[in-house]
Design a protein around this motif. Structure first.
Motif, short mmCIF file in Angstrom:
data_model
loop_
_atom_site.label_atom_id
_atom_site.label_comp_id
_atom_site.label_asym_id
_atom_site.label_seq_id
_atom_site.Cartn_x
_atom_site.Cartn_y
_atom_site.Cartn_z
N ARG A 1 30.10 14.71 20.52
CA ARG A 1 29.35 14.04 19.45
C ARG A 1 29.38 12.52 19.65
O ARG A 1 28.35 11.84 19.55
CB ARG A 1 29.97 14.42 18.10
CG ARG A 1 29.15 14.00 16.90
CD ARG A 1 29.84 14.44 15.61
NE ARG A 1 30.13 15.86 15.62
CZ ARG A 1 31.36 16.36 15.76
NH1 ARG A 1 32.41 15.56 15.91
NH2 ARG A 1 31.55 17.65 15.75
N GLU B 1 34.31 19.00 20.97
CA GLU B 1 33.18 18.79 20.07
C GLU B 1 33.14 17.34 19.59
O GLU B 1 32.06 16.73 19.51
CB GLU B 1 33.26 19.74 18.87
CG GLU B 1 33.05 21.20 19.21
CD GLU B 1 34.33 21.88 19.70
OE1 GLU B 1 34.27 23.08 20.00
OE2 GLU B 1 35.38 21.21 19.77
N THR C 1 27.77 9.10 12.59
CA THR C 1 26.78 9.75 11.77
C THR C 1 25.75 8.82 11.16
O THR C 1 24.79 9.27 10.58
CB THR C 1 27.47 10.50 10.63
OG1 THR C 1 28.26 9.56 9.88
CG2 THR C 1 28.37 11.59 11.16
#
Length: 611
Positions: free
Chosen positions: A506, A502, A138
């Motif tokens: 990512r 998922e 992130t």
């Protein structure tokens, strides 16, 4: 890091000891010792030194254990009893030793006890001899130098205020660039009663270090160097759980299926049909009867061409494919068109490798009986707008086959949402054995299709006058199937679903962005296929060198890539090429892999590697 096997000295399990308070002094001492071991490190702001720990521990804010949903997945326990030695103490020492060994394997790098000396340049985005496998999803794509194995415990132990304090203390990937703790500031501590995202509630946090340990082949040496496997679009490596499942089958369950009354036949049949159930769930198919085991994508496409195609394609009909297709999704349709007098039409792509939807729409008409295309291009990595293209084809009454060979390991596939009529994939592309794959087909279609092979297992009754066939899926599984590898496919699906597609998507997207930036920085390197929506594949040519020369040079450095036409000659010729070099990514690849690739390509480009 798992602490599930640790016991409290009193004999209680760790979970039973959860009422004990964490040892603040020991936590802070360990944190300070870790920072002091790093080059040019000073005691962390907000973290007391070991000598001051006793005096500051009483005034430090109490560590609070947040309230979690009962089903929240945890790596280890969320609390430590004060009498229990912190389990990451030994791991930290092991980690520092591992860093030393990794650096010693890199030519020209000096070595000191435990960690690289301050005189040794730490890895950066441009020059990385060693970077952690732990990838920050992130924040910055540049990983930290030293991964912290106890990050999950810190997440649960620290309050938001304490995280804010610690955020001023950095473990920078680049020594000239300050950054916060990547493992703290990217994930907020959940408040009491706050619901977690669905993927977080179902899967543990993505940890590429742990994932890499699951794949024994990644410990191999190639030409004296650690293997860097970047040929995942050709085939993926196999986790130990799949290897063990195959071994267990042959040791305890091996038998032919369905037709015998003995115990091993029952075990083998149960294992085989359980794998079918797992494939159904993996694709979100409505019924297990819609899952046909085949050798792989190629056989699945040929099954549809030879069964449904021969039954429904006639002279003057049209089949639409795209420029992106693998030969396996071109040749069977060419053969069918030649046999039936039908016409093969091809949807073009733009200079980035994206299907031109306006041109695709123009190809669709009342004569279009079938559309077949890839969800992800094996040569370029382009993700096609599959759901939209399927809907467009259905509006003119065409059936649609979707090739998922390159998509299933990178993204979640939902055949009900896509509304494709058939979906095919190969197990070996998704960490399963070779020689096994699956065809999904809508049940009414499968049961209306004639079998394309005859033999045992697919019949209800045979006389010399006629044969009565079973319903789908067995009508398409003549003879003894690939039983063990079907079971292995089930184990691979279990493995992927435990991690979470998922989470994989990512992580791989960030890795793809990192790799694209790195390759784009190399003079003379041209990326082929630059669509905004891509998955896992980077095709390129290097000016002055053939693809085969580049592939051979990388191989000598232990880096496995594919060089050639990738069984997709039409799309490469669309870009004026016959071959490319194709690195391709999987969930176990890291930024360090990319750094080594980029460094090797720079040496090749500068002429420092001879052929």
């Amino acid at each position: 890091m798992s602490t599930s096997n640790l016991d409290h000295p009193s004999g209680e399990s760790l979970d039973a000891a959860s009422s004990y308070l964490p040892d603040v002094e020991l936590l802070t001492r360990m944190a300070n010792e870790m920072f002091s071991a790093l080059p040019n490190a000073t005691p962390a702001a907000g973290v007391p030194s070991s000598t001051a720990a006793a005096s500051t521990a009483t005034s430090a804010p109490a560590l609070e254990v947040p309230s979690f949903p009962s089903d929240y997945p945890r790596v280890g326990s969320s609390v430590y009893a004060s009498a229990i030695p912190l389990p990451f103490e030994d791991e930290l020492n092991t980690l520092l030793s591992s860093a030393k060994e990794s650096y010693s394997a890199v030519p020209g790098i000096a070595q000191t006890a435990g960690v690289p000396s301050a005189a040794v340049p730490l890895p950066t985005q441009e020059n990385s001899a060693l970077t952690t496998d732990h990838f920050n999803l992130t924040t910055s794509p540049i990983p930290s130098v030293i991964p912290l194995p106890f990050e999950e415990e810190l997440r649960t132990l620290l309050t938001p205020a304490q995280k804010a304090t610690l955020a001023h203390t950095a473990i920078p990937a680049n020594p000239n660039q300050a950054s916060s703790f990547y493992f703290l500031d990217s994930i907020a501590s959940p408040a009491a009663g706050t619901p977690l995202p669905a993927y977080a509630a179902a899967h543990p946090p993505f940890d590429v270090n742990a994932i890499r340990r699951d794949f024994p082949i990644l410990k191999e040496l190639v030409h004296g160097r650690p293997l860097i496997w970047l040929d995942n679009a050709a085939t993926t490596q196999k986790p130990q759980s799949v290897i063990d499942r195959l071994s267990y089958f042959y040791q305890h369950e091996n038998s032919n299926i369905h037709r015998a009354a003995h115990e091993l036949a029952a075990r083998a049949t149960d294992a085989y049909e359980d794998a079918r159930k797992k494939v159904r769930h993996f694709l979100n198919a409505p019924s297990v009867d819609e899952i046909v085991f085949v050798r792989g994508t190629t056989e699945g496409i040929n099954l549809v061409a030879q069964s449904w195609g021969r039954q429904h394609i006639n002279e003057g009909d049209e089949i639409v494919i795209s420029w992106l297709e693998h030969h396996a999704n071109i040749v069977p349709w060419q053969q069918l068109c030649t046999e039936k007098g039908a016409k093969l039409r091809v949807a073009p792509v733009d200079d980035h490798g994206q299907i031109l939807l306006d041109e695709y729409q123009k190809l669709l008409n009342s004569r279009t009986k079938l559309v077949a295309f890839s969800q992800v291009s094996n040569a370029l990595g382009t993700i096609t707008p599959a759901q939209q293209m399927i809907a467009m084809a259905h509006r003119v009454g065409a059936r649609v086959l979707l090739d998922g060979a390159q998509s299933v390991s990178h993204m979640r596939v939902d055949v009900q949402q896509l509304d494709c009529d058939w979906f095919v994939f190969s197990g070996h592309k998704v960490f399963a054995p070779t020689g096994i794959g699956a065809l999904f087909g809508k049940l009414e279609l499968l049961n209306a299709m004639p079998p394309w092979q005859g033999g045992g297992n697919m019949i209800q009754d045979v006389t010399f006058e006629k044969t009565i066939y079973h319903a789908a899926p067995v009508r398409f599984e003549a003879g003894t199937g690939n039983i063990a590898d079907a079971v292995g496919l089930g184990a691979a699906i279990d493995y992927v679903q435990r991690i979470g597609l998922e989470n994989i998507s990512r992580y791989e997207h960030q890795l793809l962005v990192y790799a694209t930036r790195g390759l784009s920085s190399i003079p003379g390197l041209r990326l082929i296929g630059t669509a905004p929506e891509k998955a896992g594949v980077l095709s390129f040519v290097l000016k002055g060198f053939s693809s085969e020369e580049v592939g051979a040079a990388l191989n000598r450095e232990g880096i496995a890539v594919r060089s050639g036409h990738h069984c997709a000659q039409p799309i490469l010729r669309r870009f004026g090429l016959e071959t490319t070099v194709r690195p391709s990514l999987a969930l176990y690849n890291t930024c360090a892999d990319i750094d080594f690739l980029v460094a090797a390509l720079r040496r090749i480009q500068s002429g420092r590697t001879s052929f």
